[in-house]
Design a protein around this motif. Sequence first.
Motif, short mmCIF file in Angstrom:
data_model
loop_
_atom_site.label_atom_id
_atom_site.label_comp_id
_atom_site.label_asym_id
_atom_site.label_seq_id
_atom_site.Cartn_x
_atom_site.Cartn_y
_atom_site.Cartn_z
N GLU A 132 0.82 -1.22 0.00
CA GLU A 132 0.00 0.00 0.00
C GLU A 132 0.86 1.27 0.00
N VAL A 133 2.17 1.11 0.08
CA VAL A 133 3.07 2.26 0.14
C VAL A 133 3.57 2.61 -1.25
N GLU A 134 3.55 3.90 -1.58
CA GLU A 134 4.02 4.35 -2.89
C GLU A 134 5.32 5.15 -2.80
N VAL A 135 5.43 6.03 -1.82
CA VAL A 135 6.60 6.91 -1.69
C VAL A 135 7.06 6.92 -0.24
N ILE A 136 8.38 6.82 -0.05
CA ILE A 136 8.99 6.95 1.27
C ILE A 136 10.03 8.06 1.20
N LEU A 137 9.90 9.04 2.06
CA LEU A 137 10.89 10.10 2.18
C LEU A 137 11.53 10.01 3.56
N ILE A 138 12.84 9.96 3.59
CA ILE A 138 13.57 10.01 4.85
C ILE A 138 14.39 11.29 4.87
N ASN A 139 14.08 12.11 5.83
CA ASN A 139 14.72 13.44 5.93
C ASN A 139 14.57 14.21 4.62
N GLY A 140 13.39 14.02 3.99
CA GLY A 140 13.05 14.76 2.78
C GLY A 140 13.55 14.14 1.49
#
Length: 247
Positions: free
Chosen positions: A49-57
């Motif tokens: 269900e996840v499309e985008v992951i941002l870590i610290n932007g």
Amino acid sequence: MDHSATFSFFGSLNDFIPVSKRGQPLPYCFAGAPAVKDAIEALGVPHPEVEVILINGQPVDFYRPLQAGDQVAIYPAASRAQHPESYSVRAGLLPPDAFVLDVHLGKLVRALRMLGFDSCYRNDYTDKDISHIAQSENRIALTRDVGLLKQKSIRWGYWLRSQLLTEQLGEVISCFHLKKKFRPFTRCIACNGPIVEVQKESVVTQLPPKTKLYFDEFYQCNCCGRVYWKGSHYERMQEFIGRYLNP
């Protein structure tokens, strides 16, 4: 030594978060350097269900090791337009138009087949069966079981929020943008096989007496041999399909 990071889930991903914690940053404590995917699923959200992951932007994939102090933002497929295509955890990949469904979705599978979508289903499929079929045949797994979607081998999947058929079908059509891909009455709703037009003479022995009298146009499944014709049920099915073509 234990470390902590902060996770923020957006949009429909909050459906997997306890009501009291939705829409707010969630602390996550960990040891070592686990993959961000493991942390996301430990917090309750299945990876398909996840499309985008941002870590610290910055965009990352599922396997980026989590570090102390990370600020993690996770977005669902519905937010795809908010980010460049390259940010997607499945960048360059398109979801398939084929499905495999769990035991709870027998009515939904018939509706998907009626719309022309290749949809595998058996009421004795195990989770292992579904995950294997989803991977080996490149199918989207549809389920009411969140745990099933956490299996590593499943790339494409969706958890049905509603238990009502009409709402479930609307969810799937919307999530995977299926409206322009409808091919109604091209698959057998009983077995998923392709349907082709046949001569009346070839199926006449399978027809009820009144059907023989009043109908001349027939279709048959290439796999199970079931025969179809445009009786009153056909009009009801057309009306049902029209709800999704013209919402």
